[in-house]
Design a protein around this motif. Structure first.
Motif, PDB file in Angstrom:
ATOM      1  N   LYS A  15      39.919  39.214  33.928  1.00 46.94           N
ATOM      2  CA  LYS A  15      40.333  38.159  34.870  1.00 46.94           C
ATOM      3  C   LYS A  15      39.540  36.877  34.710  1.00 46.94           C
ATOM      4  O   LYS A  15      40.109  35.795  34.640  1.00 46.94           O
ATOM      5  CB  LYS A  15      40.060  38.586  36.323  1.00 46.94           C
ATOM      6  CG  LYS A  15      40.916  39.613  36.892  1.00 46.94           C
ATOM      7  CD  LYS A  15      40.468  39.935  38.328  1.00 46.94           C
ATOM      8  CE  LYS A  15      39.203  40.730  38.453  1.00 46.94           C
ATOM      9  NZ  LYS A  15      37.957  40.132  38.657  1.00 46.94           N
ATOM     10  N   GLU A  38      35.818  35.610  44.727  1.00 42.74           N
ATOM     11  CA  GLU A  38      35.502  36.396  45.925  1.00 42.74           C
ATOM     12  C   GLU A  38      34.897  37.727  45.524  1.00 42.74           C
ATOM     13  O   GLU A  38      35.298  38.271  44.494  1.00 42.74           O
ATOM     14  CB  GLU A  38      36.791  36.688  46.692  1.00 42.74           C
ATOM     15  CG  GLU A  38      37.210  35.587  47.602  1.00 42.74           C
ATOM     16  CD  GLU A  38      38.114  36.130  48.694  1.00 42.74           C
ATOM     17  OE1 GLU A  38      38.374  37.340  48.722  1.00 42.74           O
ATOM     18  OE2 GLU A  38      38.545  35.342  49.507  1.00 42.74           O
ATOM     19  N   ASP A  94      39.314  34.145  41.688  1.00 44.88           N
ATOM     20  CA  ASP A  94      39.058  35.449  41.086  1.00 44.88           C
ATOM     21  C   ASP A  94      38.918  36.454  42.239  1.00 44.88           C
ATOM     22  O   ASP A  94      37.889  36.468  42.905  1.00 44.88           O
ATOM     23  CB  ASP A  94      37.752  35.343  40.276  1.00 44.88           C
ATOM     24  CG  ASP A  94      37.516  36.530  39.366  1.00 44.88           C
ATOM     25  OD1 ASP A  94      38.165  37.574  39.574  1.00 44.88           O
ATOM     26  OD2 ASP A  94      36.672  36.414  38.456  1.00 44.88           O
ATOM     27  N   ARG A  95      39.978  37.168  42.522  1.00 42.92           N
ATOM     28  CA  ARG A  95      40.127  38.121  43.638  1.00 42.92           C
ATOM     29  C   ARG A  95      40.385  37.404  44.959  1.00 42.92           C
ATOM     30  O   ARG A  95      39.812  36.378  45.248  1.00 42.92           O
ATOM     31  CB  ARG A  95      38.915  39.041  43.809  1.00 42.92           C
ATOM     32  CG  ARG A  95      38.627  39.911  42.597  1.00 42.92           C
ATOM     33  CD  ARG A  95      37.644  41.022  42.962  1.00 42.92           C
ATOM     34  NE  ARG A  95      37.349  41.873  41.818  1.00 42.92           N
ATOM     35  CZ  ARG A  95      38.131  42.850  41.389  1.00 42.92           C
ATOM     36  NH1 ARG A  95      39.249  43.109  42.026  1.00 42.92           N
ATOM     37  NH2 ARG A  95      37.809  43.577  40.342  1.00 42.92           N
ATOM     38  N   ASN A 154      27.456  46.567  39.171  1.00 42.55           N
ATOM     39  CA  ASN A 154      27.262  46.537  40.621  1.00 42.55           C
ATOM     40  C   ASN A 154      27.648  47.872  41.273  1.00 42.55           C
ATOM     41  O   ASN A 154      28.079  48.806  40.609  1.00 42.55           O
ATOM     42  CB  ASN A 154      27.996  45.336  41.246  1.00 42.55           C
ATOM     43  CG  ASN A 154      29.501  45.480  41.185  1.00 42.55           C
ATOM     44  OD1 ASN A 154      30.050  46.541  41.467  1.00 42.55           O
ATOM     45  ND2 ASN A 154      30.182  44.408  40.822  1.00 42.55           N
TER      46      ASN A 154
HETATM   47  P1  TYD Z   1      32.502  41.413  40.714  1.00 44.93           P
HETATM   48  O1  TYD Z   1      31.182  41.572  40.031  1.00 44.93           O
HETATM   49  O2  TYD Z   1      32.959  40.043  41.054  1.00 44.93           O
HETATM   50  O3  TYD Z   1      33.575  42.227  39.902  1.00 44.93           O
HETATM   51  P2  TYD Z   1      34.808  41.793  39.041  1.00 44.93           P
HETATM   52  O4  TYD Z   1      34.251  41.060  37.870  1.00 44.93           O
HETATM   53  O5  TYD Z   1      35.421  43.099  38.708  1.00 44.93           O
HETATM   54  O6  TYD Z   1      35.687  40.945  39.913  1.00 44.93           O
HETATM   55  O7  TYD Z   1      32.436  42.317  42.017  1.00 44.93           O
HETATM   56  C1  TYD Z   1      33.382  42.310  42.958  1.00 44.93           C
HETATM   57  C2  TYD Z   1      33.589  43.738  43.405  1.00 44.93           C
HETATM   58  O8  TYD Z   1      34.046  43.731  44.749  1.00 44.93           O
HETATM   59  C3  TYD Z   1      34.670  44.437  42.596  1.00 44.93           C
HETATM   60  O9  TYD Z   1      34.244  45.744  42.308  1.00 44.93           O
HETATM   61  C4  TYD Z   1      35.849  44.503  43.532  1.00 44.93           C
HETATM   62  C5  TYD Z   1      35.228  44.498  44.875  1.00 44.93           C
HETATM   63  N1  TYD Z   1      36.035  43.913  45.962  1.00 44.93           N
HETATM   64  C6  TYD Z   1      36.525  44.717  46.978  1.00 44.93           C
HETATM   65  O10 TYD Z   1      36.299  45.934  46.977  1.00 44.93           O
HETATM   66  N2  TYD Z   1      37.227  44.162  47.993  1.00 44.93           N
HETATM   67  C7  TYD Z   1      37.478  42.818  48.061  1.00 44.93           C
HETATM   68  O11 TYD Z   1      38.129  42.338  49.011  1.00 44.93           O
HETATM   69  C8  TYD Z   1      36.970  41.993  47.003  1.00 44.93           C
HETATM   70  C9  TYD Z   1      37.224  40.513  47.023  1.00 44.93           C
HETATM   71  C10 TYD Z   1      36.257  42.573  45.980  1.00 44.93           C
END
Ligand code: TYD
Length: 207
Positions: A15, A38, A94-95, A154
């Protein structure tokens, strides 16, 4: 009013890379683009992010986690997203909401409807105009992450394979529920191919 475009997918779906490429392309075309993510994107939400993703916080209750995501989303929305949309910008996020619906609602088992309802309170009707779901089997995504030395692992990466499979199933349910808004992109392909598909979906939309 601008456009809110969210990027969704499991871990290692690519992503963030695709989002950056898209931002460069759209900026070169003269669009005003804001890239964000996010949970996070602004100071208060980054602080909430640190609490949620801290590997020490193994005791965190699933509903606490869901509420913290919604809180981070709210602050990010009012401080960053809404002002940008009001200036006519394209916000690439991103999310967003769908991550909560699938991770907390479906994979953690709190219920998609329940998570939708707490988030409706948080987002005040600001649904994404378009959502790109980068779909990759969890085995492939997690292998990609393990190869990426710069990315810190994480708390959620450490979940079982079963959890990541559920996250994907949850996204499939959301595709059925929001067929107009969510576009599925096969993210097993190389990044150029994925980017082309994403670009054509976006250009189709913003015309
Ligand atoms: P991140 O390191 O940004 O992961 P990625 O690169 O996969 O986006 O970490 C965000 C983590 O938070 C990811 O495992 C997904 C999780 N998440 C949720 O569980 N609920 C949510 O509403 C959001 C926005 C993220």
């Amino acid at each position: 009013m601008g456009y809110l475009i969210s990027f969704e997918g499991g871990e290692g779906s690519g992503k963030s890379t695709v989002l950056k490429k898209l931002a460069d392309y759209l900026s070169q075309q003269g669009h005003k683009v804001v890239c964000t993510r996010e949970p996070g994107g602004i100071e208060i939400a980054e602080q909430i992010r640190n609490i949620i993703l801290d590997k020490k916080n193994v005791k965190m209750d699933a509903k606490t986690e869901a509420l913290l995501y919604a809180a981070a989303r709210r602050q990010h929305l009012v401080e960053k997203v809404i002002p940008a949309l009001e200036k006519g910008k394209i916000v690439l996020c991103d999310r967003y909401l769908d991550s909560s619906l699938t991770y907390q609602g479906y994979a953690r088992g709190l219920g998609i409807e329940e998570i939708l309802s707490i988030n409706q309170f948080a987002i005040d009707g600001y649904m994404p105009h378009l959502t790109l779901f980068l779909d990759v089997p969890p085995e492939v995504g997690l292998t990609r992450i393990q190869k990426d030395d710069e990315r810190e692992v994480n708390r959620l990466d450490l979940e079982s394979m079963d959890f990541h499979r559920k996250v994907r199933e949850g996204y499939y349910q959301l595709l059925e529920r929001f067929p107009e808004r969510i576009k599925k992109i096969n993210a097993e392909h190389d990044i150029e191919t994925v980017f082309k598909e994403v670009l054509s979906a976006v250009l189709n939309y913003i015309k």
